[in-house]
Design an enzyme around this catalytic site. Structure first.
Site, PDB file in Angstrom:
ATOM      1  N   CYS A  69      -1.519  -2.970   8.108  1.00  0.00           N
ATOM      2  CA  CYS A  69      -2.250  -2.547   9.659  1.00  0.00           C
ATOM      3  C   CYS A  69      -3.525  -3.325   9.835  1.00  0.00           C
ATOM      4  O   CYS A  69      -4.412  -2.792   8.705  1.00  0.00           O
ATOM      5  CB  CYS A  69      -2.334  -1.370  10.052  1.00  0.00           C
ATOM      6  SG  CYS A  69      -3.715  -0.969  11.012  1.00  0.00           S
ATOM      7  N   CYS A 101      -1.102  -9.737  13.953  1.00  0.00           N
ATOM      8  CA  CYS A 101      -0.411  -8.577  15.042  1.00  0.00           C
ATOM      9  C   CYS A 101       0.238  -8.319  14.129  1.00  0.00           C
ATOM     10  O   CYS A 101       1.003  -8.913  14.338  1.00  0.00           O
ATOM     11  CB  CYS A 101      -0.927  -8.815  16.402  1.00  0.00           C
ATOM     12  SG  CYS A 101      -0.157  -7.385  16.981  1.00  0.00           S
TER      13      CYS A 101
END
Lengths: 281, 281
Positions: B190, B77
């Site tokens: 991402c 993340c």
């Protein structure tokens, strides 16, 4: 001045939606070109058709696509390539160049393998045709082809649904003999198989190169257009459209998974009636 | 004799399902290893959380996963990596090694770029953090980073649905400045973005290398396990399991698209309550 044919689309045909994985790679590689895709869903599947019927279908679709405008014709179907590519080339000689699957993939595999031990995953009909053996014997005479017929794989992928343990077991079962043979390259000999490429890569190991007809065809289309001097300029965004002989809604519904890009309007185009294909073995 | 830790799984955590694209690449590269994945869906999204909150979450999840057994911890993340990686490493020092995103991708991009012009597509928070600039300055001091904040992209991908023209326009809009800058490498900053990788490749051109955290992390996990001597033997098929802090059915439903592999049982594990995150900008 640009060649008068340069502004025409590249035409791609297949028995159904599988060839959309080939179109996908062409769209990624050649975003500035236009494409027309024809899925002969009314006469799908081709795998159980006779060579005589497939030659008639291929010629009909070649003429149909040429009449709508095409600067290059791609046969994105193993069965049609094996049965009809030579006769289609003869019939259309001087009017349009024709690219089929099998040969471009074999050439790519020949360039990639270091050990010369090359695996093939394909439908029973494709394996039985010996087309990849012959193509690889031309492009890499020293290489050995380890062919595995995968009767269950394309139907499972076509059926859709979530990736589940049954699909993984199926892929692992077909990959086992290729692992045992120690191949360093695997040819995906069916346009459905790119949808399970990660499962095949996991089963074979990251060090094994996987070659699909999409990549190979995209390279070949680029080369043919360049050699003939009929490429579009790269500073434009190409378009693409879809024709099929069966139900357009059904084509759309199944096709989006194979194309992985927007699949806009699909138009139905009538083709000659054909007796129902024999039930798949 | 094998190291006593070798038989433990590699643990991966993320704010939700995005990190499953990282797990996907790990599963392809390391089929013989076991993995535990934790999606903190009850506190998703992390993008609007404060660094203090993210450090607390990361430490809580690190301890939770260590208590269940883990030989290596992966923070899949961007937000958690940027806010909490250094403090997590300090807190867990001597007990488990911790890998985050950002650094491995930057290292991979540094090795791939020839021109030194590197593009970055990421969330506004990640771009604002400057984490990729700092990482690239370490791995490739000569390179220039061209960062594009993509506020709409992750939400569109998370929402699912068919690839449509809106998604294509969105991707093309974000890629336009990178095309203008003439980058030869694009970092997907991402974990959601690998789902639209073909659209990005089509927008950027086939000659541009695309680097994702999945690939980079998979390489890094393999390297860490090898250096520490805690790999599993390659002659086995590893397993993987899923934990999440929110609704397991919702995790499953969205997660299958990201994992592209069978997503079996998902168990709910309670985490500390947290105030609702601010609404996404």
């Amino acid at each position: 001045m640009a060649h008068p044919h340069a502004s025409l689309p590249v035409a791609v045909f297949d028995s159904g939606v599988g060839g959309l994985t080939v179109l996908h790679e062409c769209l990624v590689s050649l975003p500035h070109e236009d494409f027309t895709y024809f899925g002969d869903t009314a006469r799908f599947p081709y795998g159980e058709r006779s060579p005589v019927a497939l030659r008639a279908f291929a010629l009909e679709l070649g003429e149909l696509l040429l009449a709508r405008g095409a600067k290059l014709l791609v046969v994105a179907c193993n069965s049609a390539t094996a049965a009809a590519l030579p006769s289609l080339r003869v019939a259309l000689e001087g009017r349009v160049r024709v690219i089929g699957v099998v040969a471009p993939e074999s050439l790519l595999a020949a360039g990639v393998t270091r050990s010369g031990e090359v695996g093939l995953l394909a439908t029973p009909a494709t394996v039985a045709s010996g087309a990849y053996e012959r193509a690889l014997a031309t492009s890499a005479p020293e290489a050995r082809l380890h062919a595995v017929a995968c009767p269950e794989l394309a139907p499972l992928i076509q059926a859709g649904g979530e990736v589940d343990d049954r699909l993984v077991d199926c892929v692992e079962g077909y990959c086992a003999p290729l692992r045992a043979a120690g191949v360093d390259t695997v040819i995906l000999g069916c346009t459905h198989y790119p949808l399970v490429r990660p499962l095949i890569q996991r089963a074979m190991g990251r060090g094994v190169a996987i070659v699909s007809s999409g990549q190979a065809i995209a390279d070949e289309v680029a080369r043919e257009l360049r050699l003939a001097g009929i490429e579009r300029k790269v500073d434009r965004r190409g378009s693409y459209r879809f024709l099929c002989s069966g139900d357009p809604q059904a084509f759309r519904r199944v096709g989006v998974r194979f194309l992985q890009m927007p699949l806009g309007d699909v138009r139905r185009v009538a083709v000659a009636a054909a007796p129902p294909a024999r039930a798949a073995a």
